[in-house]
Design a protein around this motif. Structure first.
Motif, PDB file in Angstrom:
ATOM      1  N   LEU A 311       0.845  -1.195   0.000  1.00  0.00           N
ATOM      2  CA  LEU A 311       0.000   0.000   0.000  1.00  0.00           C
ATOM      3  C   LEU A 311       0.876   1.239   0.000  1.00  0.00           C
ATOM      4  CD1 LEU A 311      -1.371   0.897   3.484  1.00  0.00           C
ATOM      5  CD2 LEU A 311       0.067  -1.105   3.190  1.00  0.00           C
ATOM      6  N   LEU A 312       0.236   2.375  -0.254  1.00  0.00           N
ATOM      7  CA  LEU A 312       0.923   3.650  -0.330  1.00  0.00           C
ATOM      8  C   LEU A 312       0.601   4.504   0.892  1.00  0.00           C
ATOM      9  CD1 LEU A 312       0.353   4.565  -4.097  1.00  0.00           C
ATOM     10  CD2 LEU A 312       2.189   3.196  -3.073  1.00  0.00           C
ATOM     11  N   HIS A 313       1.652   5.086   1.468  1.00  0.00           N
ATOM     12  CA  HIS A 313       1.549   5.995   2.609  1.00  0.00           C
ATOM     13  C   HIS A 313       2.153   7.340   2.241  1.00  0.00           C
ATOM     14  CE1 HIS A 313       0.251   3.284   5.798  1.00  0.00           C
ATOM     15  NE2 HIS A 313       1.138   2.401   5.427  1.00  0.00           N
ATOM     16  N   ASP A 314       1.795   8.355   3.023  1.00  0.00           N
ATOM     17  CA  ASP A 314       2.545   9.604   2.942  1.00  0.00           C
ATOM     18  C   ASP A 314       3.762   9.507   3.863  1.00  0.00           C
ATOM     19  OD1 ASP A 314       1.684  10.059   5.554  1.00  0.00           O
ATOM     20  OD2 ASP A 314       0.231  11.601   5.009  1.00  0.00           O
ATOM     21  N   GLN A 315       4.515  10.594   3.989  1.00  0.00           N
ATOM     22  CA  GLN A 315       5.738  10.548   4.790  1.00  0.00           C
ATOM     23  C   GLN A 315       5.476  10.406   6.274  1.00  0.00           C
ATOM     24  OE1 GLN A 315       4.460  13.210   3.141  1.00  0.00           O
ATOM     25  NE2 GLN A 315       5.571  15.100   3.647  1.00  0.00           N
ATOM     26  N   PHE A 316       4.210  10.512   6.695  1.00  0.00           N
ATOM     27  CA  PHE A 316       3.854  10.368   8.106  1.00  0.00           C
ATOM     28  C   PHE A 316       3.247   9.001   8.397  1.00  0.00           C
ATOM     29  CE2 PHE A 316       3.183  14.806   6.748  1.00  0.00           C
ATOM     30  CZ  PHE A 316       4.277  15.365   7.381  1.00  0.00           C
ATOM     31  N   LEU A 317       3.384   8.081   7.444  1.00  0.00           N
ATOM     32  CA  LEU A 317       2.850   6.718   7.555  1.00  0.00           C
ATOM     33  C   LEU A 317       1.339   6.713   7.738  1.00  0.00           C
ATOM     34  CD1 LEU A 317       5.582   4.784   9.583  1.00  0.00           C
ATOM     35  CD2 LEU A 317       5.279   5.005   7.114  1.00  0.00           C
ATOM     36  N   ASP A 321      -5.892   7.847   0.429  1.00  0.00           N
ATOM     37  CA  ASP A 321      -7.349   7.657   0.460  1.00  0.00           C
ATOM     38  C   ASP A 321      -7.731   6.317  -0.163  1.00  0.00           C
ATOM     39  OD1 ASP A 321     -10.131   7.829   0.225  1.00  0.00           O
ATOM     40  OD2 ASP A 321      -9.985   8.985  -1.641  1.00  0.00           O
ATOM     41  N   TYR A 322      -8.202   5.380   0.666  1.00  0.00           N
ATOM     42  CA  TYR A 322      -8.624   4.085   0.140  1.00  0.00           C
ATOM     43  C   TYR A 322     -10.141   3.950   0.044  1.00  0.00           C
ATOM     44  CZ  TYR A 322      -8.708   2.968   5.205  1.00  0.00           C
ATOM     45  OH  TYR A 322      -8.921   2.968   6.561  1.00  0.00           O
ATOM     46  N   GLU A 323     -10.876   4.986   0.438  1.00  0.00           N
ATOM     47  CA  GLU A 323     -12.328   4.947   0.277  1.00  0.00           C
ATOM     48  C   GLU A 323     -12.735   5.028  -1.190  1.00  0.00           C
ATOM     49  OE1 GLU A 323     -14.979   6.953   3.359  1.00  0.00           O
ATOM     50  OE2 GLU A 323     -13.129   8.124   3.513  1.00  0.00           O
ATOM     51  N   SER A 324     -12.023   5.852  -1.952  1.00  0.00           N
ATOM     52  CA  SER A 324     -12.442   6.096  -3.335  1.00  0.00           C
ATOM     53  C   SER A 324     -11.336   5.846  -4.356  1.00  0.00           C
ATOM     54  CB  SER A 324     -12.920   7.548  -3.477  1.00  0.00           C
ATOM     55  OG  SER A 324     -11.935   8.465  -3.029  1.00  0.00           O
ATOM     56  N   ARG A 325     -10.161   5.392  -3.894  1.00  0.00           N
ATOM     57  CA  ARG A 325      -9.049   5.096  -4.794  1.00  0.00           C
ATOM     58  C   ARG A 325      -8.461   3.725  -4.462  1.00  0.00           C
ATOM     59  NH1 ARG A 325      -6.773  10.045  -7.030  1.00  0.00           N
ATOM     60  NH2 ARG A 325      -7.705  11.903  -6.064  1.00  0.00           N
ATOM     61  N   THR A 326      -7.733   3.163  -5.414  1.00  0.00           N
ATOM     62  CA  THR A 326      -7.004   1.923  -5.159  1.00  0.00           C
ATOM     63  C   THR A 326      -5.578   2.285  -4.801  1.00  0.00           C
ATOM     64  OG1 THR A 326      -8.361   0.682  -6.743  1.00  0.00           O
ATOM     65  CG2 THR A 326      -6.261  -0.290  -6.105  1.00  0.00           C
ATOM     66  N   ILE A 327      -5.284   2.262  -3.507  1.00  0.00           N
ATOM     67  CA  ILE A 327      -3.947   2.614  -3.038  1.00  0.00           C
ATOM     68  C   ILE A 327      -3.274   1.419  -2.367  1.00  0.00           C
ATOM     69  CG2 ILE A 327      -4.552   5.038  -2.810  1.00  0.00           C
ATOM     70  CD1 ILE A 327      -4.131   2.966   0.347  1.00  0.00           C
ATOM     71  N   ILE A 344       2.942  -4.755 -10.680  1.00  0.00           N
ATOM     72  CA  ILE A 344       2.160  -3.696 -10.045  1.00  0.00           C
ATOM     73  C   ILE A 344       2.707  -2.358 -10.525  1.00  0.00           C
ATOM     74  CG2 ILE A 344       1.667  -2.580  -7.826  1.00  0.00           C
ATOM     75  CD1 ILE A 344       1.677  -5.403  -6.575  1.00  0.00           C
ATOM     76  N   VAL A 345       1.806  -1.440 -10.868  1.00  0.00           N
ATOM     77  CA  VAL A 345       2.208  -0.156 -11.430  1.00  0.00           C
ATOM     78  C   VAL A 345       1.805   0.968 -10.477  1.00  0.00           C
ATOM     79  CG1 VAL A 345       2.057   1.405 -13.404  1.00  0.00           C
ATOM     80  CG2 VAL A 345       1.893  -1.074 -13.755  1.00  0.00           C
ATOM     81  N   VAL A 346       2.791   1.729 -10.014  1.00  0.00           N
ATOM     82  CA  VAL A 346       2.550   2.918  -9.202  1.00  0.00           C
ATOM     83  C   VAL A 346       2.571   4.107 -10.152  1.00  0.00           C
ATOM     84  CG1 VAL A 346       3.364   4.317  -7.263  1.00  0.00           C
ATOM     85  CG2 VAL A 346       3.697   1.827  -7.243  1.00  0.00           C
ATOM     86  N   ALA A 347       1.442   4.793 -10.292  1.00  0.00           N
ATOM     87  CA  ALA A 347       1.358   5.859 -11.292  1.00  0.00           C
ATOM     88  C   ALA A 347       0.367   6.918 -10.864  1.00  0.00           C
ATOM     89  CB  ALA A 347       0.962   5.281 -12.645  1.00  0.00           C
ATOM     90  N   HIS A 348       0.532   8.115 -11.446  1.00  0.00           N
ATOM     91  CA  HIS A 348      -0.346   9.240 -11.126  1.00  0.00           C
ATOM     92  C   HIS A 348      -1.704   9.111 -11.816  1.00  0.00           C
ATOM     93  CE1 HIS A 348       3.235  10.867  -9.392  1.00  0.00           C
ATOM     94  NE2 HIS A 348       3.817  11.108 -10.543  1.00  0.00           N
ATOM     95  N   LYS A 349      -1.739   8.437 -12.961  1.00  0.00           N
ATOM     96  CA  LYS A 349      -2.984   8.247 -13.711  1.00  0.00           C
ATOM     97  C   LYS A 349      -3.127   6.783 -14.087  1.00  0.00           C
ATOM     98  CE  LYS A 349      -2.937  12.921 -15.692  1.00  0.00           C
ATOM     99  NZ  LYS A 349      -2.950  13.735 -16.944  1.00  0.00           N
ATOM    100  N   THR A 359      -1.364   7.178  -6.991  1.00  0.00           N
ATOM    101  CA  THR A 359      -0.558   8.070  -6.155  1.00  0.00           C
ATOM    102  C   THR A 359      -1.306   9.328  -5.735  1.00  0.00           C
ATOM    103  OG1 THR A 359       0.342   9.367  -7.984  1.00  0.00           O
ATOM    104  CG2 THR A 359       1.518   7.326  -7.397  1.00  0.00           C
ATOM    105  N   GLU A 360      -2.530   9.499  -6.185  1.00  0.00           N
ATOM    106  CA  GLU A 360      -3.290  10.735  -5.963  1.00  0.00           C
ATOM    107  C   GLU A 360      -2.598  11.947  -6.601  1.00  0.00           C
ATOM    108  OE1 GLU A 360      -3.602  11.079  -1.697  1.00  0.00           O
ATOM    109  OE2 GLU A 360      -5.326   9.730  -1.621  1.00  0.00           O
ATOM    110  N   GLY A 361      -1.706  11.692  -7.560  1.00  0.00           N
ATOM    111  CA  GLY A 361      -0.968  12.774  -8.186  1.00  0.00           C
ATOM    112  C   GLY A 361       0.225  13.257  -7.377  1.00  0.00           C
ATOM    113  N   ARG A 362       0.554  12.559  -6.298  1.00  0.00           N
ATOM    114  CA  ARG A 362       1.696  12.939  -5.465  1.00  0.00           C
ATOM    115  C   ARG A 362       2.995  12.466  -6.132  1.00  0.00           C
ATOM    116  NH1 ARG A 362       0.044  12.637   0.615  1.00  0.00           N
ATOM    117  NH2 ARG A 362      -2.197  12.242   0.571  1.00  0.00           N
ATOM    118  N   MET A 363       3.964  13.333  -6.197  1.00  0.00           N
ATOM    119  CA  MET A 363       5.263  12.950  -6.749  1.00  0.00           C
ATOM    120  C   MET A 363       6.053  12.092  -5.777  1.00  0.00           C
ATOM    121  SD  MET A 363       6.496  16.429  -8.689  1.00  0.00           S
ATOM    122  CE  MET A 363       8.043  15.659  -9.162  1.00  0.00           C
ATOM    123  N   PHE A 364       5.740  12.210  -4.475  1.00  0.00           N
ATOM    124  CA  PHE A 364       6.492  11.492  -3.445  1.00  0.00           C
ATOM    125  C   PHE A 364       5.538  10.761  -2.511  1.00  0.00           C
ATOM    126  CE2 PHE A 364       8.009  11.475   0.963  1.00  0.00           C
ATOM    127  CZ  PHE A 364       9.142  10.691   0.833  1.00  0.00           C
TER     128      PHE A 364
END
Length: 388
Positions: A311-317, A321-327, A344-349, A359-364
């Protein structure tokens, strides 16, 4: 007139009448009370933690970075208040650790966690139902950090309907028994599910779970200054222990510092030294760093184990958003290649192929893997940055 105004007026009038009665006692100057001092200290801690976000170790650069840091701070405060403010080891209760609106310490949409404050001077009974979980466990957290005793569902008996009871004490007891170390502070439960619908998105799913003191402690004392102060101090301590930036000095070996590349996967017992980790998990964590026209392709093979996910986290672990996205993806949610491996593909779109992590459009961000009760060798994860 609003109902609240009516009630407020009645309450004020009643209190005024009572306080005028000499039998109630004379009003006192509360300045210098224990609870006042404790609350002042908590507020100072929150201010210090907020000011600390300017330290370079947090690596905050934008307004949104600071907003996310404050969100993490407040989510941690929510849990501290829910779990530690009213905590009483003689009368424990379980509190959900995380949910889709309270995220911290590496939350996971495929798992439910609970925490109860206890200590080694009491004997307890935990009882509940497995509720069709892929994996269930109980872990004793210790003062000073690190894990104490642990027990998973292969180590205790449940009946044919999934009902169980576990006794928790210093001295051994008959039946399912979890030993309390002398410096025990709380019990954390883990309930993992490997399903198409992540358990945190299943609003109707219930995990029956309770804990009781085997030696009746009697009723609680009425609210008083010292007890309220003690609760505030516990909240303060939890905040100061858990709002901490990760750096090279406190990161385990499975945390990669290289963007888009994972450290070597290795099954060991290093998690025992980490608070709120799981003994049965093998972890892997790495940052992703992707430009708007890039994607990260991860190839590997799920091992033989009880549970596995990424799964994907931000820098604060805090999970995205997993309610409406596949993260996140567990094995049940992953489409495999013809040879049984995954891509598995990690991508902005949406790249127009299976197994997209948004990634929700996050670069990091942070990629976080869990492999639970692994049997045999773990195949290493390979990564490649590609142009979209």
């Amino acid at each position: 007139m609003e109902r609240r105004d009516v009630l407020k007026g009645a309450l004020v009038g009643s209190i005024a009448g009572l306080l005028a009665n000499p039998a109630i006692g004379q009003a006192v100057n509360q300045a210098g009370s224990e609870s006042e001092q404790a609350l002042a200290e908590l507020l100072l801690s929150l201010e210090r933690l907020e000011n600390g976000f300017t330290d370079a170790k947090w690596r905050l650069r934008t307004v949104d970075d600071y907003a996310a840091a404050r969100r993490m701070l407040l989510h941690t405060l929510i849990h501290a208040l829910q779990t530690w403010m009213e905590a009483d080891p003689a009368r424990p209760f379980f509190v959900p650790f995380v949910n889709k609106h309270k995220k911290m310490l590496g939350d996971n949409p495929d798992a439910a966690y609970h925490q109860a404050v206890i200590d080694s001077s009491h004997r307890y009974r935990i009882f509940g139902n497995l509720a069709d979980a892929t994996y269930t466990s109980f872990t004793v957290e210790q003062a000073g950090g690190g894990l104490g005793s642990t027990m998973n569902d292969t180590q205790f008996e449940a009946d044919e309907d999934g009902n169980y009871e576990i006794f928790v004490s210093v001295e051994k007891m008959e039946g399912n028994w979890l030993q309390l170390p002398a410096n025990a502070t709380s019990i954390v439960t883990r309930h993992y599910y490997e399903r198409e619908l992540s358990v945190q998105n299943d609003q109707l799913h219930c995990i029956p779970l309770a804990i009781e003191n085997l030696d009746n402690p009697g009723p609680r004392a009425r609210v008083n200054d010292a007890e309220v102060a003690a609760g505030i101090h516990r909240v303060d301590a939890f905040m100061n222990k858990n709002v901490v930036a990760m750096d090279n000095s406190n990161s385990p070996a499975w945390v990669s510092r290289v963007p888009n590349k994972f450290a070597t996967l290795q099954v060991d017992d290093s998690n025992m030294a980490i608070s709120y980790a799981a003994k049965d998990n093998t972890y892997a964590m790495a940052p992703f760093l992707l430009k708007p026209d890039q994607a990260l392709v991860i190839r590997g093979r799920w091992p033989k184990c009880r549970f596995a996910s990424v799964l994907l986290h931000d820098q604060f672990l805090q999970s995205f958003d997993y309610e409406s996205r596949t993260i996140s993806l567990n094995r049940k949610q992953t489409v495999l290649e013809s040879d049984g491996s995954f891509k598995i593909v990690v991508a902005h779109k949406d790249p127009g192929m299976p197994n997209w992590l948004d990634t929700e459009g996050r670069m990091f961000g942070i990629m976080f893997w869990r492999f639970q009760l692994v049997e045999g060798e773990l195949e290493q994860l390979t990564t490649e940055v590609v142009q979209i």
